[in-house]
Scaffold this motif. Structure first.
Motif, mmCIF file in Angstrom:
data_model
loop_
_atom_site.group_PDB
_atom_site.id
_atom_site.type_symbol
_atom_site.label_atom_id
_atom_site.label_comp_id
_atom_site.label_asym_id
_atom_site.label_seq_id
_atom_site.Cartn_x
_atom_site.Cartn_y
_atom_site.Cartn_z
ATOM 1 N N LYS A 160 0.824 -1.198 0.000
ATOM 2 C CA LYS A 160 0.000 0.000 0.000
ATOM 3 C C LYS A 160 0.867 1.261 0.000
ATOM 4 O O LYS A 160 1.715 1.452 0.848
ATOM 5 C CB LYS A 160 -0.913 -0.003 1.223
ATOM 6 C CG LYS A 160 -1.892 -1.180 1.230
ATOM 7 C CD LYS A 160 -2.744 -1.169 2.483
ATOM 8 C CE LYS A 160 -3.664 -2.360 2.518
ATOM 9 N NZ LYS A 160 -4.486 -2.407 3.729
ATOM 10 N N LEU B 29 -10.215 -8.844 -5.395
ATOM 11 C CA LEU B 29 -8.870 -9.243 -5.806
ATOM 12 C C LEU B 29 -8.657 -10.748 -5.652
ATOM 13 O O LEU B 29 -7.967 -11.373 -6.461
ATOM 14 C CB LEU B 29 -7.826 -8.469 -5.009
ATOM 15 C CG LEU B 29 -7.829 -6.949 -5.231
ATOM 16 C CD1 LEU B 29 -6.795 -6.273 -4.340
ATOM 17 C CD2 LEU B 29 -7.563 -6.609 -6.693
ATOM 18 N N ARG B 30 -9.263 -11.326 -4.629
ATOM 19 C CA ARG B 30 -9.166 -12.787 -4.473
ATOM 20 C C ARG B 30 -9.840 -13.501 -5.632
ATOM 21 O O ARG B 30 -9.344 -14.525 -6.125
ATOM 22 C CB ARG B 30 -9.794 -13.211 -3.140
ATOM 23 C CG ARG B 30 -8.930 -12.931 -1.922
ATOM 24 C CD ARG B 30 -9.664 -13.296 -0.655
ATOM 25 N NE ARG B 30 -8.843 -13.032 0.527
ATOM 26 C CZ ARG B 30 -9.320 -12.930 1.765
ATOM 27 N NH1 ARG B 30 -10.627 -13.078 1.985
ATOM 28 N NH2 ARG B 30 -8.509 -12.687 2.771
ATOM 29 N N GLU C 144 -6.337 -2.610 -3.731
ATOM 30 C CA GLU C 144 -7.053 -3.144 -2.568
ATOM 31 C C GLU C 144 -8.036 -2.122 -2.021
ATOM 32 O O GLU C 144 -9.178 -2.461 -1.678
ATOM 33 C CB GLU C 144 -6.070 -3.573 -1.482
ATOM 34 C CG GLU C 144 -6.775 -4.225 -0.291
ATOM 35 C CD GLU C 144 -5.803 -4.788 0.737
ATOM 36 O OE1 GLU C 144 -6.235 -5.003 1.885
ATOM 37 O OE2 GLU C 144 -4.619 -5.010 0.392
ATOM 38 N N LYS C 145 -7.615 -0.861 -1.955
ATOM 39 C CA LYS C 145 -8.521 0.168 -1.456
ATOM 40 C C LYS C 145 -9.671 0.409 -2.422
ATOM 41 O O LYS C 145 -10.811 0.617 -2.011
ATOM 42 C CB LYS C 145 -7.769 1.477 -1.208
ATOM 43 C CG LYS C 145 -8.663 2.579 -0.643
ATOM 44 C CD LYS C 145 -7.881 3.811 -0.219
ATOM 45 C CE LYS C 145 -8.814 4.865 0.392
ATOM 46 N NZ LYS C 145 -8.073 6.071 0.834
ATOM 47 N N VAL D 98 -10.568 -6.635 -1.004
ATOM 48 C CA VAL D 98 -9.844 -7.906 -0.999
ATOM 49 C C VAL D 98 -10.638 -9.004 -1.693
ATOM 50 O O VAL D 98 -10.083 -9.837 -2.422
ATOM 51 C CB VAL D 98 -9.501 -8.322 0.449
ATOM 52 C CG1 VAL D 98 -8.894 -9.719 0.483
ATOM 53 C CG2 VAL D 98 -8.529 -7.330 1.074
ATOM 54 N N ILE E 31 -2.092 -10.713 -2.128
ATOM 55 C CA ILE E 31 -3.446 -11.259 -2.123
ATOM 56 C C ILE E 31 -3.391 -12.783 -2.154
ATOM 57 O O ILE E 31 -2.734 -13.377 -3.006
ATOM 58 C CB ILE E 31 -4.262 -10.731 -3.311
ATOM 59 C CG1 ILE E 31 -4.426 -9.217 -3.204
ATOM 60 C CG2 ILE E 31 -5.618 -11.414 -3.408
ATOM 61 C CD1 ILE E 31 -5.195 -8.762 -1.969
ATOM 62 N N PRO F 163 -2.156 -7.471 -6.832
ATOM 63 C CA PRO F 163 -1.156 -7.280 -5.764
ATOM 64 C C PRO F 163 -0.613 -8.618 -5.278
ATOM 65 O O PRO F 163 -1.377 -9.579 -5.082
ATOM 66 C CB PRO F 163 -1.962 -6.572 -4.658
ATOM 67 C CG PRO F 163 -3.099 -5.922 -5.373
ATOM 68 C CD PRO F 163 -3.446 -6.828 -6.509
#
Length: 570
Positions: free
Chosen positions: A95, A542-543, A534-535, A539, A568, A565
């Motif tokens: 981050k 992204l997963r 992520e922000k 999450v 993750i 990222p």
């Protein structure tokens, strides 16, 4: 210096002619550090004769604030990098990271793979250091990587791409697709070494369906070349990113450009495509029908995937008729907020503009210096109206009235072809004009996009921060769809300047995210924007992306380290 002369010198300083392999002996530039890591690899040729050649592990192309070279072999990471491992290999993606030399893992390319690639590509591959360095360093981006590709291949067909990818997957060697080299977020970096697949030899128009208004092309053709081909048929492809961009790269980054306010982004203009997956299988994502409800939308899955899911080998594009008539208008404003307010008011009026572009006073100054112009150095809006002659003039008068109600002045417009072409040429080459103001500096380019109602507030807030900075900064916006860029120039040898540029970038991204916007409207993620995902997305999102990536690319060879990222897990 005239802009054209500066641009030619800049291009020539980067460009190195292709040097294809004629024999397996490699003579490349290297440092003492790389010499100590040299190894001898045996290549088996088609006639089974064995020849040896020296392969040098590659030095860091740029070290932060110093120029000293360093290199360290690392283990190959899994798809799910633990935080401890992430810190150990020094990966980008944390981050708000301020690191910009993208580190990676490295293992030598097996000699068997080199032999297989030689059999597939014949002379259309190279191990030449200069060529590999050129492909490993983006031309208009400040992003760097610790490694460069070990091999660059130039396939001429979809079948060759499939064979190349299948061989790389068998040996678990990373690949990085490469097109026009105009991306600016580190998409084509090779932090893990491996094979760079340069698609620029695949640039044929495979089929044109004039009555259906679509065209089937290979990925290496540029959008400007394509429009030259289409012009005699009265058709054009409406997306217009930076000069030199290719259709494959435009799909990979889900780009748009100044015409997106009228015609949409790449997502809206691709009917179907073909891509080579990590196991070498070729998949076609749909039919040529203008709409379909059959199955998952694999076309949109591939568009914007940045080479992490497959290598695009064919694209079917939606075309548009060349407008019967167009008018280009320009007007000036006392403040950048006034200009943004007019852009929003014009869109809310219901006028179907095809372009609404905003330049701040610093950008106009750069344009003047680069092109020998004498434009007023104040915030400026540029409009384009298309349609019949009567309709475009009616639109022009309506916008002129809106401009006068928002402190605008000097409203001028052009209808002759050469004047209009010159005006848009100035806008399309704005980045090069910026770089010409400080030839030895790097450019950090932002790409935030917000809901249209938030644009004026975000630009005003950002402009205050930019003007207060010691760095040279300029604003360019696709004001009709809420997307704006800032070009922040900094001396790469001065660490404090780079950190200040990163601070400004972070400020604008977080401000945009607080307004339900995005960190990237059209440039894509690459390595440069991965730290903000992520922000922005969460999450869970992204997963899900990582699960898709793992399913299609279990060996993680497809442009690893980009888009998702590294921390993750799933």
């Amino acid at each position: 210096m005239a802009f054209s002369n500066w641009f030619s010198r800049m291009r020539s300083s980067y460009y190195k002619p292709n040097k294809f392999i004629q024999n397996p002996f490699i003579h490349s530039k290297h440092t003492p550090q790389s010499r100590s890591l040299e190894s001898t690899i045996i290549i088996n040729s088609n006639n089974s004769n064995k020849q040896s050649w020296r392969s040098f592990l590659l030095p860091i192309v740029l070290a932060v604030s110093g120029g000293s070279f360093a290199f360290q072999l690392q283990k190959n990471p899994s798809l799910c990098d633990a935080p401890k491992h992430q810190e150990r290999v020094g990966r980008i993606g944390g981050k708000d990271s301020t690191k910009y030399v993208v580190k990676g893992t490295y293992k030598p390319v097996p000699p068997e793979l080199i032999s297989e690639l030689k059999a597939i590509c014949q002379d259309n591959m190279t191990l030449d250091y200069d060529e590999r360095y050129f492909h490993g360093k983006p031309q208009y981006s400040f992003h760097k990587a610790v490694n460069i590709p070990d091999i660059v291949v130039f396939p001429r067909s979809e079948d060759e791409v499939s064979k190349i990818v299948r061989s790389c997957n068998k040996h678990k060697v990373p690949i990085v697709p490469y097109g026009g080299a105009t991306s600016i977020e580190g998409h084509t970096l090779s932090p893990n070494g491996g094979v760079c697949i340069d698609m620029t030899l695949m640039k044929n128009v495979k089929a044109l369906h004039v009555e259906d208004m679509d065209v089937v092309v290979e990925p290496g053709i540029g959008w400007m070349e394509l429009n030259e081909y289409l012009a005699p048929y009265g058709l054009f492809f409406p997306l217009d990113p930076g000069p030199g961009a290719t259709i494959g790269g435009m799909c990979a980054t889900r780009c748009s450009g100044s015409l997106a306010v009228r015609y949409g982004t790449m997502r809206d203009n691709v009917i179907n495509l073909k891509a080579v997956l990590a196991d070498g299988e070729v998949v076609k994502t749909g039919s040529r029908a203008r709409k379909s409800a059959a199955g998952y939308d694999l076309t949109r899955l591939m568009i914007g995937s940045e080479g992490t899911l497959g290598v695009i080998t064919e694209v079917t594009l939606r075309l548009q008729k060349i407008p019967q008539h167009s008018i280009v208008a320009m007007c000036n404003f006392p403040t950048i907020k006034d200009a943004a307010d007019v852009a929003i008011a014009a869109m809310l009026s219901g006028i179907q503009v095809s372009r609404v572009e905003l330049l701040d006073e610093v950008q106009v100054k750069a344009v003047n210096l680069a092109n020998g112009k004498n434009l007023p150095e104040v915030p400026t809006l540029m409009f384009e109206f298309i349609g019949t002659e009567a309709y475009t003039r009616e639109q022009t008068l309506i916008v002129q009235k809106i401009v006068s109600e928002h402190s605008g002045s000097d409203f001028v417009f052009a209808e002759d072809a050469e004047t209009k072409k010159e005006l848009w040429k100035i806008r399309k080459e704005a980045l090069y004009a910026c770089l010409a103001m400080a030839p030895n500096f790097e450019a950090m380019t932002t790409d935030v996009c917000v809901p249209l109602s938030q644009l004026a507030g975000l630009i005003s807030k950002s402009k205050e921060e930019l003007d207060a900075s010691s760095l040279l900064c300029m604003v360019i916006a696709h004001a009709g769809d809420g997307n704006f860029h800032t070009v922040i120039l900094f001396d790469p040898a001065e660490e404090e300047q780079r950190k200040e540029a990163e601070r400004l970038n972070n400020f604008m991204v977080h401000a945009a995210l607080s307004m339900e916007g995005t960190c990237t409207g059209e440039h894509g993620v690459g390595t440069g924007k991965v730290k903000y995902l992520e922000k922005e997305l969460g999450v869970e999102n992204l997963r899900t992306m990582k699960k898709i990536k793992a399913a299609l690319d279990p060996n993680n060879i497809m442009n690893p380290g980009k888009l998702i990222p590294p921390h993750i897990c799933f």
